[in-house]
Design an enzyme around this catalytic site. Structure first.
Site: not given
Length: 225
Positions: A53, A215, A48, A150, A206-208, A176
């Site tokens: 980006y 972390k 993606d 999205s 997915p892991l914010a 999305q």
């Protein structure tokens, strides 16, 4: 790797994908290219990107990756909406900007088509009919295969879907949304509409953005490593 059918399409897409939102400068692409190649070897088939980006460098990076693999073995998605410059013509979902964005994306990716083209956000200044007609043009000219959006609200989802139905344009097949243990807002509003209209969901963050990995220090919000 397991695969799921995506929305109204016949596409089998890997349950895990790789994005390019934080691709580094070209001088540091070597390790990232190895990562993407390893992901492809292990069955990930969707990659993606978006025209905004890394100031456009993300699409160029993905173009380098596509040189290493057979194009028909992977699915590539990109998006447009956010401004790419100071001109009001360099953003949004007008016919002019969407066509320019897709053509520029294809050039950077070194490919003839996108498997998925996403409306990165809803455009309050462009009629949905204009955007949907542009989708028709892009499909008919072979520049995109499927489309989606999205972070649309339920109303915006229905507007896009039923405008396409009314205009006899292929309907959107994918959407999305940020979706993780911290952010499950899609379940409160959009999920039912997407399910009823058979529009597949591609979740991001997915892991914010690293929070769920442990972390960050709980007191300072600074990375612990």
């Amino acid at each position: 790797m397991k695969y799921n059918k995506i929305g109204n399409s016949g596409i089998q897409i890997s349950r895990v994908s790789l994005g390019t939102m934080h691709i580094p400068e070209p001088a540091n692409w070597t390790q990232k290219l190895k990562l993407f190649a390893a992901a492809h070897e292990r069955g990930i088939n969707y990659f993606d990107t978006a025209d905004g980006y890394a100031n456009g460098e993300a699409e160029s990076f993905l173009g380098q990756f596509l040189k290493q693999i057979p194009r028909d073995q992977v699915l590539i998605g990109s998006k447009c909406f956010f401004p790419r410059g100071s001109s009001p013509l360099q953003g949004g979902l007008s016919r002019k900007n969407c066509i320019h964005a897709v053509e520029n994306t294809l050039r950077k990716l070194n490919t003839e088509y996108l498997d998925f083209f996403f409306l990165h956000r809803y455009d309050y200044h462009t009629p949905m009919e204009e955007t949907v007609e542009t989708i028709r043009i892009l499909i008919d000219t072979g520049k995109i295969r499927y489309w989606g959006f999205s972070a649309f609200t339920t109303f915006q989802i229905c507007e896009a879907y039923y405008t396409a139905r009314q205009m006899k344009v292929p309907v959107p097949v994918a959407a999305q949304y940020a979706y993780n243990l911290f952010n499950r807002s899609i379940e409160m509003e959009a999920a039912e509409a997407l399910n009823r209209l058979n529009i597949g969901v591609m979740g991001y963050y997915p892991l914010a953005q690293g929070v769920l990995t442990g972390k960050y220090n709980k007191e300072t919000s600074e990375p612990t490593r």
